[in-house]
Scaffold this active site. Structure first.
Site, PDB file in Angstrom:
ATOM      1  N   SER A  77      49.310 -20.191-114.393  1.00  0.00           N
ATOM      2  CA  SER A  77      48.904 -19.451-113.209  1.00  0.00           C
ATOM      3  C   SER A  77      49.091 -20.274-111.933  1.00  0.00           C
ATOM      4  O   SER A  77      50.173 -20.801-111.703  1.00  0.00           O
ATOM      5  CB  SER A  77      47.451 -18.995-113.397  1.00  0.00           C
ATOM      6  OG  SER A  77      47.074 -18.067-112.420  1.00  0.00           O
ATOM      7  N   HIS A 134      52.615 -15.251-113.863  1.00  0.00           N
ATOM      8  CA  HIS A 134      52.204 -13.844-113.848  1.00  0.00           C
ATOM      9  C   HIS A 134      51.861 -13.413-112.427  1.00  0.00           C
ATOM     10  O   HIS A 134      51.639 -14.252-111.543  1.00  0.00           O
ATOM     11  CB  HIS A 134      50.994 -13.628-114.769  1.00  0.00           C
ATOM     12  CG  HIS A 134      49.752 -14.334-114.303  1.00  0.00           C
ATOM     13  ND1 HIS A 134      48.970 -13.882-113.268  1.00  0.00           N
ATOM     14  CD2 HIS A 134      49.164 -15.484-114.738  1.00  0.00           C
ATOM     15  CE1 HIS A 134      47.958 -14.706-113.070  1.00  0.00           C
ATOM     16  NE2 HIS A 134      48.057 -15.694-113.952  1.00  0.00           N
TER      17      HIS A 134
END
Length: 232
Positions: free
Chosen positions: A115, A138
């Site tokens: 992340s 993501h």
């Protein structure tokens, strides 16, 4: 006749503390000119996380970065990551600070650099990833209360653009490739994102090289001994 050695109370307390904290009595006392910062667990920002969560508080890291820049005895910085990500703005703040240091910086992803951890992994002059380590790319998500108005989406979209821009500027990955990894539906692992394992992160240009601690330290020494003391 040799006098018996009497251990002072402060020495005893230090040894007990070492056993409690580190599981050993003696701690190597070598004074290195490389400072190491660990980004582990979840990057904690505006929200205080529950006490059972392993966190890295960005307000604890920032003074260390200032000290690294100010201290003439520190010649380089090693950033070791094993993080699931966390607060986007806190992660970006740390990445921007590390990127603006005048001293050589090297990062190494050990375990995970997921992340927002990806921005911290690429913000250094050179980056490594362990062969078994993973990185998850993501789209940005909000957890908790989301105000259901168009401005919320616009805010998320702009924040995502900030992350994409930073990663592209500080690595060898193209914007098209990074966005493809972000939104690639076929490879989304349980809807958490595209997972890159070790060599995958190097092949796409996100991370510079596969390696371990030995390689990362060797790179810092190479950079600090280069003309001007920085990466050319």
């Amino acid at each position: 006749m040799r006098q018996p050695h009497h251990t002072s109370s402060s020495e005893t307390e230090q040894k007990v503390e070492n056993i409690k904290e580190l599981g050993q009595i003696e701690v190597p006392s070598f004074k290195s000119d490389i400072h190491c910062i660990t980004i582990s667990g979840q990057v904690e920002g505006h929200m205080v996380l529950p006490p059972q969560n392993k966190t890295t508080k960005y307000e604890h890291i920032i003074p260390q970065l200032v000290a690294v820049e100010e201290n003439p005895q520190i010649k380089g910085l090693l950033v070791a990551l094993n993080t699931v990500g966390g607060d986007v703005e806190a992660g970006l703040a740390l990445a921007e600070m590390i990127a603006s240091l005048s001293k050589p910086t090297v990062s190494i992803v050990l375990g995970g650099g997921h992340s927002i951890g990806s921005t911290i992994a690429v913000c250094t002059n050179y980056s490594f990833i362990a062969p078994s380590a993973t990185m998850t790319i993501h789209p940005i998500r909000l957890t908790g209360l989301v105000i259901g108005v168009p401005q919320t989406y616009e805010y998320l979209d702009k924040m995502q653009d900030r992350v994409v821009r930073f990663v592209v500027e500080h690595s060898n990955i193209s914007e098209e490739k990074f966005r493809e990894l972000m939104f690639r539906m076929g490879d989304l692992a349980r809807d958490i994102g595209t997972v890159l394992v070790g060599k995958d992160a190097v092949d796409c240009g996100l991370i510079d090289q596969l390696g371990g601690i030995k390689d990362a330290l060797a790179k810092i020494h190479e950079l600090k001994n280069a003309p001007g003391g920085m990466v050319q």
